[in-house]
Design a protein around this motif. Structure first.
Motif, short mmCIF file in Angstrom:
data_model
loop_
_atom_site.label_atom_id
_atom_site.label_comp_id
_atom_site.label_asym_id
_atom_site.label_seq_id
_atom_site.Cartn_x
_atom_site.Cartn_y
_atom_site.Cartn_z
N ILE A 270 -13.96 -2.08 -29.39
CA ILE A 270 -14.03 -3.47 -28.93
C ILE A 270 -12.69 -4.13 -29.21
O ILE A 270 -12.28 -4.29 -30.36
CB ILE A 270 -15.16 -4.23 -29.65
CG1 ILE A 270 -16.51 -3.58 -29.33
CG2 ILE A 270 -15.16 -5.71 -29.23
CD1 ILE A 270 -17.67 -4.18 -30.10
N ASP A 400 -18.36 -12.95 -22.45
CA ASP A 400 -18.54 -11.80 -23.33
C ASP A 400 -19.99 -11.34 -23.42
O ASP A 400 -20.28 -10.15 -23.35
CB ASP A 400 -18.04 -12.13 -24.74
CG ASP A 400 -16.53 -12.27 -24.80
OD1 ASP A 400 -15.86 -12.03 -23.78
OD2 ASP A 400 -16.01 -12.64 -25.88
N HIS A 401 -20.93 -12.26 -23.56
CA HIS A 401 -22.31 -11.81 -23.75
C HIS A 401 -22.84 -11.11 -22.50
O HIS A 401 -23.67 -10.21 -22.60
CB HIS A 401 -23.20 -13.00 -24.15
CG HIS A 401 -23.61 -13.91 -23.02
ND1 HIS A 401 -22.81 -14.93 -22.56
CD2 HIS A 401 -24.73 -13.94 -22.27
CE1 HIS A 401 -23.42 -15.56 -21.58
NE2 HIS A 401 -24.59 -14.98 -21.38
N TYR A 404 -21.35 -7.56 -22.76
CA TYR A 404 -22.04 -6.81 -23.82
C TYR A 404 -23.42 -6.34 -23.32
O TYR A 404 -23.82 -5.19 -23.57
CB TYR A 404 -22.22 -7.68 -25.06
CG TYR A 404 -21.01 -7.77 -25.96
CD1 TYR A 404 -20.44 -6.63 -26.49
CD2 TYR A 404 -20.46 -9.01 -26.30
CE1 TYR A 404 -19.33 -6.71 -27.34
CE2 TYR A 404 -19.35 -9.10 -27.14
CZ TYR A 404 -18.80 -7.94 -27.66
OH TYR A 404 -17.71 -8.01 -28.50
N THR A 424 -12.52 -7.98 -24.33
CA THR A 424 -13.21 -9.26 -24.13
C THR A 424 -12.26 -10.29 -23.52
O THR A 424 -11.04 -10.07 -23.45
CB THR A 424 -13.77 -9.79 -25.46
OG1 THR A 424 -12.69 -10.31 -26.27
CG2 THR A 424 -14.49 -8.70 -26.24
N SER A 458 -21.42 -13.62 -29.75
CA SER A 458 -21.73 -12.58 -28.76
C SER A 458 -21.63 -11.19 -29.38
O SER A 458 -22.46 -10.32 -29.12
CB SER A 458 -20.78 -12.70 -27.57
OG SER A 458 -20.91 -13.94 -26.92
N LEU A 459 -20.61 -11.00 -30.21
CA LEU A 459 -20.45 -9.72 -30.90
C LEU A 459 -21.64 -9.45 -31.83
O LEU A 459 -22.20 -8.35 -31.85
CB LEU A 459 -19.15 -9.71 -31.71
CG LEU A 459 -18.97 -8.53 -32.66
CD1 LEU A 459 -18.78 -7.23 -31.88
CD2 LEU A 459 -17.80 -8.76 -33.61
N PHE A 462 -24.64 -8.39 -29.93
CA PHE A 462 -24.49 -7.02 -29.43
C PHE A 462 -24.76 -5.99 -30.52
O PHE A 462 -25.48 -5.01 -30.31
CB PHE A 462 -23.08 -6.83 -28.86
CG PHE A 462 -22.75 -5.40 -28.53
CD1 PHE A 462 -23.30 -4.78 -27.43
CD2 PHE A 462 -21.88 -4.67 -29.34
CE1 PHE A 462 -23.00 -3.45 -27.12
CE2 PHE A 462 -21.57 -3.35 -29.05
CZ PHE A 462 -22.14 -2.74 -27.94
#
Length: 610
Positions: A270, A400-401, A404, A424, A458-459, A462
């Motif tokens: 990532i 980003d989401h 993911y 990202t 978002s990370l 995920f």
């Protein structure tokens, strides 16, 4: 004829005065100006005047030739084309003045041809500058054009009544000689070396030197030099000495510290846009910006002395995926014929039996990323066009989401082992994110922090979902950045702008969570990862295994015509133009500077040889 000679001189003085006004605007616009005392400010104008005169000389050449070659015409007939030519020059000069204000504030260097590399993707280029005060800058541009046009028209009108036709065989030779005399201000005087940037450098304060540079001259020089990669500009040592100096960085054979429970784990890399260590509290950054990442730190291995190789996204991707260092005055990704000769993680893992893919919510045409990704031999490249328009929630592309979630969907039942690389974008300018504001305020720093918080959220979502997948137990996840960022502003130490996190976690990681204090660079990811997978790393000549106990702690990074070196208890920033340190912390010695010079010389030569 006398009036024509005076008009040429008036043009030279007029353009010089206009460039001095531009420098005043530059100093007003830049926050660093407050650090300069009165004598230093006077030095900025005194030393910058030579470059202003040089630039004014170039701008006077065409009007001078027009005046010299039309001595037989009434000046009223000459004034129309002269006004048109002047206005065209005024547009160019004023545009560079205004664009340079924001480019220097954002990137820390004057306008050169770097932004031209991004014009092939105008939508993305526009998104990149969307955080700038566009309306204010456009207003300033219009004001400069109106005022400038009025002043030059008055200057031209001043000579209309006194200029009369004269015999061309008398006037033209004299006027052409006068035009030729413009070579003197253009080259900066009678000295042996012609005008160059170092001519106006005068202060130990780096910003004062930058302020003395005329941006129009800098851009023109950069444009003319754009294709001159035939010789290495960074040759500091006799042949072979730089390479010998770098032997201290060559790693002796030693077994790396084993971290994984298998030699063929799935790997998810990532690459978080602008993920600066200054946004991570545990690394000395702001508190509350990346709470999800801070939780994950306790589950994995945090490389807490990790540095970006350069200051742009394409340089970071090259460093991470090819182990190739950033260049101070070039970008290899923008030169596909050279980038195609680099080794890549994508190629290496594909050969080792991995299914490979690359995800990016934006357009991969930007900065020649797509050609480089194809060179990586990724089986699948997912980009903006692969997402529904309803998911294009930002000017760059899918947030980003969204990306993911696409990865989670694609990995459901996917062939293993797999190598997934994600770049990202939501934390890129203009920092537009689909969530309520967490850091109140409309200023740039608040917008940046808010985008980092969203990217972090978002990370975290995920990773939480990834832990529920059947592939989690055999997966290594590596989280790092494409480059650092000048925001948030925590100190004047520019080295911190290159400090980025790198975290390893996942079910395939058998090592206990801890900090790894080894100093390293993005270029070191390739060798560090491949050694854990028991794969050969000889093609990645600039990459060093951070888990090799014999490794010498060292990180090198490049910025616009300069470099930095980080070693235990000391670091330095070095400017190539002035051949002097910009800043240094700790016990920095001559050998440290020479090690950085050797690295720059050898890596640029490798770039030329591609």
């Amino acid at each position: 004829m006398k009036s024509r000679l005076l008009l040429m001189l008036a043009y030279l003085i007029g353009w010089t005065s206009w460039l001095v006004v531009s420098r005043i605007l530059f100093l007003i616009y830049q926050p660093q100006t407050s650090q300069l005392d009165g004598s230093t400010l006077a030095g900025v104008f005194a030393h910058g005047l030579r470059m202003d005169l040089s630039t004014a000389g170039y701008l006077t050449v065409l009007p001078a030739l027009l005046i010299a070659l039309t001595p037989g015409l009434a000046f009223k007939k000459v004034s129309i084309p002269l006004r048109i030519l002047t206005f065209i020059e005024l547009i160019i000069v004023s545009f560079i003045t205004v664009a340079d204000l924001e480019i220097f504030r954002t990137w820390g260097f004057h306008l050169d041809i770097t932004p031209l590399h991004y014009l092939k993707s105008p939508r993305e280029a526009a998104a990149s500058v969307a955080a700038s005060p566009i309306l204010s800058l456009l207003t300033l541009l219009v004001a400069l054009l109106l005022v400038g046009n009025y002043c030059f028209n008055r200057l031209i009108h001043r000579f209309i009544s006194s200029v009369k036709p004269v015999r061309w065989w008398i006037a033209t030779p004299v006027l052409l000689v006068a035009s030729t005399a413009l070579i003197l201000p253009i080259r900066g005087g009678f000295q042996l070396a012609p005008m160059n940037v170092s001519t106006v450098y005068f202060s130990p304060v780096a910003f004062a030197n930058y302020a003395a540079v005329t941006p129009q001259w800098n851009f023109m020089h950069s444009f003319l030099e754009r294709n001159k990669y035939g010789a290495n500009p960074f040759v500091f040592f006799p042949k072979g000495q730089a390479n010998r100096a770098l032997q201290v960085l060559r790693q002796p054979v030693a077994d790396s510290l084993p971290l994984l429970s298998t030699s063929r784990p799935n790997v998810i890399l990532i690459v978080w846009e602008s993920f600066t260590a200054k946004s991570v509290a545990v690394l000395g950054g702001r508190t509350g910006v990346t709470p999800q990442f801070e939780k994950l730190v306790h589950e994995g291995l945090l490389f807490n002395q990790f540095y970006a190789s350069g200051d742009r996204s394409e340089k970071g991707l090259i460093a991470l995926l090819s182990g190739f260092p950033a260049q101070a005055t070039a970008s290899i990704m923008t030169l596909p014929s050279k980038a195609a000769k680099l080794p890549t993680l994508g190629q290496k893992l594909k050969t080792a039996g991995y299914a490979t893919s690359f995800y990016y919510g934006g357009e991969t045409e930007f900065a020649n990323i797509k050609s480089y990704l194809y060179h990586n031999q990724f089986d699948r490249i997912v980009s903006k066009s692969d997402f529904k328009p309803s998911d294009w929630n930002s000017k760059w592309g899918a947030h980003d989401h969204i990306v993911y979630n696409r990865i989670l969907s694609d990995l459901n039942g996917a062939k293993t082992p797999f190598f997934v690389s994600l770049f990202t974008l939501s934390s890129h300018e203009p920092f537009e994110v689909p969530m309520p504001t967490v850091f109140p305020g409309k200023e740039e720093e608040s917008l940046f922090l808010n985008s980092m918080y969203y990217a972090d959220r978002s990370l975290g979502a995920f990773i939480a979902q990834a832990k529920k997948q059947p592939w989690w137990s055999n997966t290594l996840i590596i989280i790092t950045a494409d480059h650092g960022h000048r925001l948030p502003v925590l100190s004047t130490d520019r080295v911190r702008d290159f400090h980025i996190p790198m975290l390893w976690l996942g079910g395939a990681l058998k090592a206990k969570p801890r900090f790894i204090d080894q100093i390293g660079s993005q270029t070191d990811l390739a060798a560090t990862l491949l050694h854990q997978l028991h794969l050969v790393t000889s093609e990645f000549k600039w990459s060093r295994d951070l888990l090799n106990p014999q490794n010498r702690p060292f990180a090198y990074f490049a910025f616009n015509n300069g470099f930095g070196v980080v070693q235990p208890n000391r670091h330095l920033l070095f400017d190539n133009t002035s051949r002097q340190l910009i800043s240094a912390r700790g016990d920095v010695g001559k050998q440290d500077i020479e090690l950085g010079e050797a690295y720059e010389e050898e890596s640029f030569q490798d770039f030329l040889n591609k």
